[in-house]
Design an enzyme around this catalytic site. Structure first.
Site, PDB file in Angstrom:
ATOM      1  N   GLU A  64       0.973  -0.624  -5.162  1.00  0.00           N
ATOM      2  CA  GLU A  64      -0.084   0.365  -5.280  1.00  0.00           C
ATOM      3  C   GLU A  64       0.592   1.730  -5.387  1.00  0.00           C
ATOM      4  O   GLU A  64       0.958   2.341  -4.381  1.00  0.00           O
ATOM      5  CB  GLU A  64      -1.031   0.345  -4.080  1.00  0.00           C
ATOM      6  N   ASP A  90       0.827  -1.196   0.000  1.00  0.00           N
ATOM      7  CA  ASP A  90       0.000   0.000   0.000  1.00  0.00           C
ATOM      8  C   ASP A  90       0.868   1.255   0.000  1.00  0.00           C
ATOM      9  O   ASP A  90       1.866   1.345   0.726  1.00  0.00           O
ATOM     10  CB  ASP A  90      -0.884  -0.015   1.255  1.00  0.00           C
TER      11      ASP A  90
END
Length: 543
Positions: free
Chosen positions: A245, A203
């Site tokens: 990401e 993330d």
């Protein structure tokens, strides 16, 4: 499961799953790991190769688990570590894989590291975070959550200093200039890899380091750390993957693949809104333009493509004019908007028109990259714009038309989120059991597309060549490799299209449309095709 296949991810179809929303095994109103395990046969039958699950760690849940308070345990509502181990075993027994979310950039402000850091300047954890006596450092860094945050710095009364955060103020950023932080995160990864996970969706990776005079994104130090992590995986856990990401332009994401020695995969964020642009405009140009500017990536790497996910439909990687147009077309009600995006599910975005939804999946499954399906989109689930933040696209999975859509046997008042009640999307209209029973349902059409895709590596590894000299309403392209080629034609418009395609072979030839198995004849190197509004065809040469 073939552990020797080190590039399995290049051909995989992924499925993003929110554990809380999937199935409640103990009737407490929350989905859990045991419930997910009970539904694995459904995912296997759909044709899924790899599951990506959102954070399952203990958390105060101010950001739905992306604010982690303990990297080594399971959120109690989801179960215990033994439940996770059992899930991994059952996933692997079905020849599937599982990757987990790993939040590298920040922790919750409730994490023991941060609590120790703010309480004592002499604590070794103080340097786990980024502190300042002023709020003016790193002034060139943008504020990501403009609708909730006014600064990337927050004053902490206990610490007597400001701390740095790129997201919510309840998520202080870790200090990757501290070697101990780097070691801690590698230890976290090792822990979950030893439990059997097949990799991580990392993330918010562009923001790990801060440097004055920069926008604090995509810095060289970040790439150096990722190379270190990748080397750790390759040396100790070959075949496990890292998925980045990084919501950036494709040329910026390209750097995260390195020389094939950083991330195995990276999300192609900018192609996603352009699929919606192309569908609304009836014009392939937005998709073609972004793919034309997408650089080549190393042979052992792969893009990840998607139509929707757990966040808003992000409009960061579009122009301001395009963003305003997308809001006007797809989010006319301001409640549908969030940050720089749109908080709606796929079916409502596309007018609950199965033709358009299937067409979007045709693009997803045939353009370069490995596709990800967001849970519930395969059955056409709706959303709830009355719910706050992103909660409207994270409602319970609708399994049947029974109590609580078959998600939980508890009282409806105890559910973590209400079931969709909209007349078009309630469980009487939209459910797994209903979709499976109808031969031409969205679910069964997607399942068919997945079956065809999985039998042809050309979609995941072949080159793409656009068909020119055809109407703008058609997104037509060749997918080719050394041994075969497939012609894909997508009618993006609401009008019938007649087109003659140059297919190169100068003699009579037979082509089969893979989804319907109808045969088409080409003569003199040309094939005439007629497409209904929003129709799509995948052609393979038989001779």
């Amino acid at each position: 499961m073939d552990r020797k296949n080190k590039i399995w991810y290049k051909n995989a179809v992924f499925y993003e799953l929110y554990v809380r929303a999937f199935f409640d095994s103990n009737n407490d109103g929350h989905g859990d790991l045991r419930g997910m395990t009970q539904k694995l046969d459904y995912l296997q039958d759909l044709g899924i190769d790899c599951l990506w699950i959102m954070p399952i760690y203990p958390s105060p849940l101010k950001d739905d688990g992306y604010d982690i308070a303990d990297y080594y345990q399971i959120l109690p509502e989801y179960g215990i570590l033994d439940d996770f181990k059992a899930l991994i075993d059952e996933v692997h027994a079905r020849e599937m894989r599982l990757i987990v979310d790993l939040v590298l950039n920040h922790t919750s402000d409730q994490h023991p590291w941060f609590q120790a850091a703010r309480s004592d300047k002499e604590s070794p954890y103080r340097d786990y975070y980024v502190w300042s006596d002023t709020s003016y450092k790193y002034g060139d860094a943008r504020i990501i959550f403009l609708d909730t945050e006014t600064s990337n710095w927050t004053w902490d009364e206990v610490a007597g200093q400001y701390y740095w955060h790129r997201f919510y103020s309840s998520q202080p950023d870790l200090n990757y200039d501290n070697p101990r932080v780097q070691e801690e995160m590698i230890k976290v990864m090792q822990y979950w890899l030893d439990l059997g996970v097949d990799g991580f969706r990392a993330d918010a990776v562009p923001y790990l380091f801060e440097r004055e005079g920069t926008n604090c994104e995509n810095l060289p130090e970040t790439h150096a750390f990722i190379k270190r992590v990748r080397n750790f995986l390759d040396q100790n856990y070959p075949g496990r993957i890292l998925l980045a990401e990084a919501n950036q332009w494709p040329e910026d994401v390209r750097a995260y693949f390195g020389d094939g020695d950083e991330f195995h995969m990276g999300f192609h964020f900018p192609v996603m809104p352009r699929i919606f642009m192309a569908l609304r405009k009836g014009d392939r140009t937005p998709i073609k333009s972004i793919l034309d500017r997408t650089p080549e990536i190393p042979e052992n790497c792969q893009w990840c493509t998607f139509l929707r996910n757990h966040d808003e439909l992000t409009l960061e990687m579009v122009t301001e004019e395009e963003r305003e147009w997308m809001w006007k077309e797809y989010a006319p009600d301001v409640r549908m908007r969030l940050n720089l995006g749109i908080r709606r599910r796929l079916a409502p975005l596309l007018d609950n028109d199965q033709r358009k939804i299937e067409l979007a999946y045709s693009l997803l499954f045939t353009l370069p990259g490995s596709p990800i399906i967001y849970y519930g989109d395969e059955i056409g689930m709706g959303d709830d714009v009355e719910l706050p933040d992103r909660n409207g696209v994270r409602t319970p999975m609708q399994w049947d038309s029974d109590i609580n859509a078959g998600f939980s046997g508890t009282d409806a008042s105890l559910l973590y989120s209400p079931i969709i009640t909209h007349e078009q999307y309630n469980p009487q209209q939209v459910s797994v059991i209903k979709q499976i029973s109808l031969s031409n349902s969205l679910y069964n059409r997607i399942r068919k597309m997945i079956q065809i895709r999985k039998g042809m590596h050309i979609f995941s590894r072949g080159s793409l060549e656009w068909v020119e000299a055809i109407p703008d309403a058609l997104a037509a392209y060749w997918r080719k490799n050394d041994s075969e080629k497939v012609l894909v034609i997508n009618n993006l418009s609401n009008t019938k299209q007649n087109v003659i395609i140059q297919v190169d072979e100068p003699f009579e030839n037979i082509w089969v449309e893979l989804l319907t198995e109808r045969s088409y004849e080409s003569k003199g190197g040309k094939m005439r095709v007629e497409l209904e509004p929003f129709e799509y065809m995948w052609f393979k040469n038989l001779i």
